[in-house]
Write a protein that holds these residues in place. Sequence first.
Motif, PDB file in Angstrom:
ATOM      1  N   GLN A  12       0.809  -1.216   0.000  1.00  0.00           N
ATOM      2  CA  GLN A  12       0.000   0.000   0.000  1.00  0.00           C
ATOM      3  C   GLN A  12       0.846   1.273   0.000  1.00  0.00           C
ATOM      4  O   GLN A  12       0.322   2.377  -0.096  1.00  0.00           O
ATOM      5  CB  GLN A  12      -0.928   0.001   1.226  1.00  0.00           C
ATOM      6  CG  GLN A  12      -1.970  -1.123   1.170  1.00  0.00           C
ATOM      7  CD  GLN A  12      -2.593  -1.379   2.543  1.00  0.00           C
ATOM      8  OE1 GLN A  12      -2.654  -0.498   3.385  1.00  0.00           O
ATOM      9  NE2 GLN A  12      -3.031  -2.609   2.751  1.00  0.00           N
ATOM     10  N   CYS A  13       2.162   1.134   0.141  1.00  0.00           N
ATOM     11  CA  CYS A  13       3.028   2.312   0.072  1.00  0.00           C
ATOM     12  C   CYS A  13       3.093   2.790  -1.382  1.00  0.00           C
ATOM     13  O   CYS A  13       3.049   1.982  -2.308  1.00  0.00           O
ATOM     14  CB  CYS A  13       4.445   1.976   0.561  1.00  0.00           C
ATOM     15  SG  CYS A  13       4.525   1.680   2.341  1.00  0.00           S
ATOM     16  N   ARG A  14       3.224   4.106  -1.568  1.00  0.00           N
ATOM     17  CA  ARG A  14       3.248   4.647  -2.923  1.00  0.00           C
ATOM     18  C   ARG A  14       4.441   4.119  -3.714  1.00  0.00           C
ATOM     19  O   ARG A  14       4.338   3.801  -4.880  1.00  0.00           O
ATOM     20  CB  ARG A  14       3.277   6.178  -2.870  1.00  0.00           C
ATOM     21  CG  ARG A  14       3.150   6.810  -4.260  1.00  0.00           C
ATOM     22  CD  ARG A  14       3.118   8.335  -4.188  1.00  0.00           C
ATOM     23  NE  ARG A  14       2.083   8.825  -3.284  1.00  0.00           N
ATOM     24  CZ  ARG A  14       2.043  10.079  -2.814  1.00  0.00           C
ATOM     25  NH1 ARG A  14       2.976  10.947  -3.163  1.00  0.00           N
ATOM     26  NH2 ARG A  14       1.084  10.447  -1.999  1.00  0.00           N
TER      27      ARG A  14
ATOM     28  N   ASN B 266       9.766   0.594  -3.398  1.00  0.00           N
ATOM     29  CA  ASN B 266      10.993   0.410  -2.610  1.00  0.00           C
ATOM     30  C   ASN B 266      11.010   1.335  -1.396  1.00  0.00           C
ATOM     31  O   ASN B 266      12.069   1.722  -0.907  1.00  0.00           O
ATOM     32  CB  ASN B 266      12.221   0.646  -3.487  1.00  0.00           C
ATOM     33  CG  ASN B 266      12.214   2.037  -4.104  1.00  0.00           C
ATOM     34  OD1 ASN B 266      11.200   2.742  -4.020  1.00  0.00           O
ATOM     35  ND2 ASN B 266      13.327   2.418  -4.703  1.00  0.00           N
ATOM     36  N   CYS B 267       9.818   1.670  -0.892  1.00  0.00           N
ATOM     37  CA  CYS B 267       9.678   2.568   0.257  1.00  0.00           C
ATOM     38  C   CYS B 267      10.405   1.986   1.476  1.00  0.00           C
ATOM     39  O   CYS B 267      10.284   0.800   1.782  1.00  0.00           O
ATOM     40  CB  CYS B 267       8.185   2.732   0.585  1.00  0.00           C
ATOM     41  SG  CYS B 267       7.838   3.927   1.874  1.00  0.00           S
ATOM     42  N   LEU B 268      11.178   2.838   2.150  1.00  0.00           N
ATOM     43  CA  LEU B 268      11.842   2.387   3.381  1.00  0.00           C
ATOM     44  C   LEU B 268      11.076   2.848   4.620  1.00  0.00           C
ATOM     45  O   LEU B 268      11.530   2.668   5.751  1.00  0.00           O
ATOM     46  CB  LEU B 268      13.286   2.903   3.437  1.00  0.00           C
ATOM     47  CG  LEU B 268      14.274   2.222   2.489  1.00  0.00           C
ATOM     48  CD1 LEU B 268      15.650   2.863   2.597  1.00  0.00           C
ATOM     49  CD2 LEU B 268      14.373   0.716   2.812  1.00  0.00           C
ATOM     50  N   HIS B 269       9.906   3.492   4.389  1.00  0.00           N
ATOM     51  CA  HIS B 269       9.007   3.899   5.477  1.00  0.00           C
ATOM     52  C   HIS B 269       9.702   4.864   6.436  1.00  0.00           C
ATOM     53  O   HIS B 269       9.528   4.790   7.649  1.00  0.00           O
ATOM     54  CB  HIS B 269       8.466   2.674   6.234  1.00  0.00           C
ATOM     55  CG  HIS B 269       8.316   1.487   5.353  1.00  0.00           C
ATOM     56  ND1 HIS B 269       7.502   1.492   4.247  1.00  0.00           N
ATOM     57  CD2 HIS B 269       8.922   0.277   5.361  1.00  0.00           C
ATOM     58  CE1 HIS B 269       7.594   0.310   3.624  1.00  0.00           C
ATOM     59  NE2 HIS B 269       8.459  -0.430   4.276  1.00  0.00           N
ATOM     60  N   PHE B 270      10.513   5.706   5.862  1.00  0.00           N
ATOM     61  CA  PHE B 270      11.305   6.639   6.677  1.00  0.00           C
ATOM     62  C   PHE B 270      10.674   8.022   6.587  1.00  0.00           C
ATOM     63  O   PHE B 270      10.039   8.472   7.530  1.00  0.00           O
ATOM     64  CB  PHE B 270      12.755   6.593   6.185  1.00  0.00           C
ATOM     65  CG  PHE B 270      13.679   7.449   6.963  1.00  0.00           C
ATOM     66  CD1 PHE B 270      13.771   7.334   8.345  1.00  0.00           C
ATOM     67  CD2 PHE B 270      14.483   8.384   6.312  1.00  0.00           C
ATOM     68  CE1 PHE B 270      14.630   8.142   9.062  1.00  0.00           C
ATOM     69  CE2 PHE B 270      15.350   9.198   7.033  1.00  0.00           C
ATOM     70  CZ  PHE B 270      15.422   9.075   8.410  1.00  0.00           C
TER      71      PHE B 270
ATOM     72  N   GLY C  14       3.229   9.186   1.038  1.00  0.00           N
ATOM     73  CA  GLY C  14       2.321   8.085   0.713  1.00  0.00           C
ATOM     74  C   GLY C  14       2.744   6.767   1.340  1.00  0.00           C
ATOM     75  O   GLY C  14       2.511   5.705   0.770  1.00  0.00           O
ATOM     76  N   CYS C  15       3.337   6.845   2.537  1.00  0.00           N
ATOM     77  CA  CYS C  15       3.820   5.614   3.182  1.00  0.00           C
ATOM     78  C   CYS C  15       2.734   5.017   4.078  1.00  0.00           C
ATOM     79  O   CYS C  15       2.303   5.637   5.054  1.00  0.00           O
ATOM     80  CB  CYS C  15       5.073   5.906   3.995  1.00  0.00           C
ATOM     81  SG  CYS C  15       5.605   4.490   4.975  1.00  0.00           S
ATOM     82  N   ALA C  16       2.305   3.813   3.758  1.00  0.00           N
ATOM     83  CA  ALA C  16       1.231   3.155   4.517  1.00  0.00           C
ATOM     84  C   ALA C  16       1.687   2.752   5.916  1.00  0.00           C
ATOM     85  O   ALA C  16       0.877   2.663   6.841  1.00  0.00           O
ATOM     86  CB  ALA C  16       0.753   1.918   3.746  1.00  0.00           C
ATOM     87  N   ILE C  17       2.972   2.521   6.079  1.00  0.00           N
ATOM     88  CA  ILE C  17       3.489   2.104   7.395  1.00  0.00           C
ATOM     89  C   ILE C  17       3.448   3.287   8.366  1.00  0.00           C
ATOM     90  O   ILE C  17       2.956   3.162   9.494  1.00  0.00           O
ATOM     91  CB  ILE C  17       4.942   1.574   7.260  1.00  0.00           C
ATOM     92  CG1 ILE C  17       4.998   0.367   6.300  1.00  0.00           C
ATOM     93  CG2 ILE C  17       5.508   1.207   8.632  1.00  0.00           C
ATOM     94  CD1 ILE C  17       4.107  -0.789   6.660  1.00  0.00           C
ATOM     95  N   LYS C  18       3.945   4.440   7.889  1.00  0.00           N
ATOM     96  CA  LYS C  18       3.925   5.615   8.766  1.00  0.00           C
ATOM     97  C   LYS C  18       2.482   6.005   9.114  1.00  0.00           C
ATOM     98  O   LYS C  18       2.195   6.433  10.230  1.00  0.00           O
ATOM     99  CB  LYS C  18       4.656   6.783   8.095  1.00  0.00           C
ATOM    100  CG  LYS C  18       6.157   6.695   8.344  1.00  0.00           C
ATOM    101  CD  LYS C  18       6.965   7.812   7.703  1.00  0.00           C
ATOM    102  CE  LYS C  18       6.277   9.160   7.748  1.00  0.00           C
ATOM    103  NZ  LYS C  18       7.074  10.203   7.066  1.00  0.00           N
TER     104      LYS C  18
END
Length: 308
Positions: A264-266, A269-273, A277-281
């Motif tokens: 679900q992250c935009r 290769n999102c590192l959620h930092f 559009g980061c689904a984790i954050k």
Amino acid sequence: MQKGLVIRSTGSWYEIRNTDGHIFQGRLKGKFKLKDLKVTNPIAVGDWVLFEVEDEAENTAIITDIVPRENYIIRQSVHKTAHGHILAANLDQAVLLATLAMPRTSLGFIDRFLVSAESFRIPTTIVFNKADILNDEGMEYQQEIMDLYQSIGYKCLSTSATEGEGVDAFRQLLDHKVTLLSGHSGVGKSSLVNAIAPDLNLRTNEVSTFANKGVHTTTFAEMFELAPDTYIIDTPGIKELGLMDTSKEEVSHYFPEMRDRLNQCRFHNCLHFNEPGCAIKEAVAEGEIAESRYMSYLSMIEGVDNRR
Ligand code: GDP
Ligand code: ZN
């Protein structure tokens, strides 16, 4: 030809227990071929091997082959290019012994252990010992922490080795399994094991006079039989497991509550930092992922070296 379980190893000698319970001191056949693993030791505690008895009276043996492993845990060398060291093989589960009393186990340590175990695909239970010395507030906090980890999917257990609380459940947890038992020293590993297997005496059983002469044993795992078909593997002196060869992008895959949200992250290769559009954050902000877990995640990706 016989089959046996390697229950102790010094790197050159392997203590083997055959299916009748007889113990042999084995070494590798001269032209024994290393399977293609990049490791320093071809055989580890928990390995099943085929061997021939060399000397009946001396109980020595020659190992001729190794049975393919179900899994194994490895300690990577600090020099990434050097070979790793297999600590143990064929584990059914890991039990992380922790305590929220003294010496208190940090959530960061618990999370690093869980991530390692995930990377090795070893199911883990967290046991919180010394529940007897927590006050009401402490017990409430322990319940909160247990709820957190249970919601992620980890089994948790509250014990007191000294008062006997949870000891039966601990015994049942280990029953008929090969278990890696880990935890900082002082959390009560020996007390808890002695509570379920008083004859074993974890600390005095350590020295095998034949194989260990002049060898520094602390980096080698040992296997103890608690009951028929029930083994614990102790890795003395080894606090952290380390990760299976891992890139930064992979770390979040070892957080089960992050795993399902990754697509679900935009950015793939999102590192959620700090990516948009980061689904984790977002899940952290909404309280669906615990802040402590996210903090552990951030400190772990800082520690992961992406050169492979
Ligand atoms: P290990 O280093 O993990 O093997 O820890 P030990 O079993 O040697 O225990 C360390 C200390 O904690 C000893 O003084 C034990 O008596 C004490 N201890 C262990 N389990 C408990 C427990 O459940 N409650 C309390 N109050 N003390 C414990
Ligand atoms: Zn993200």
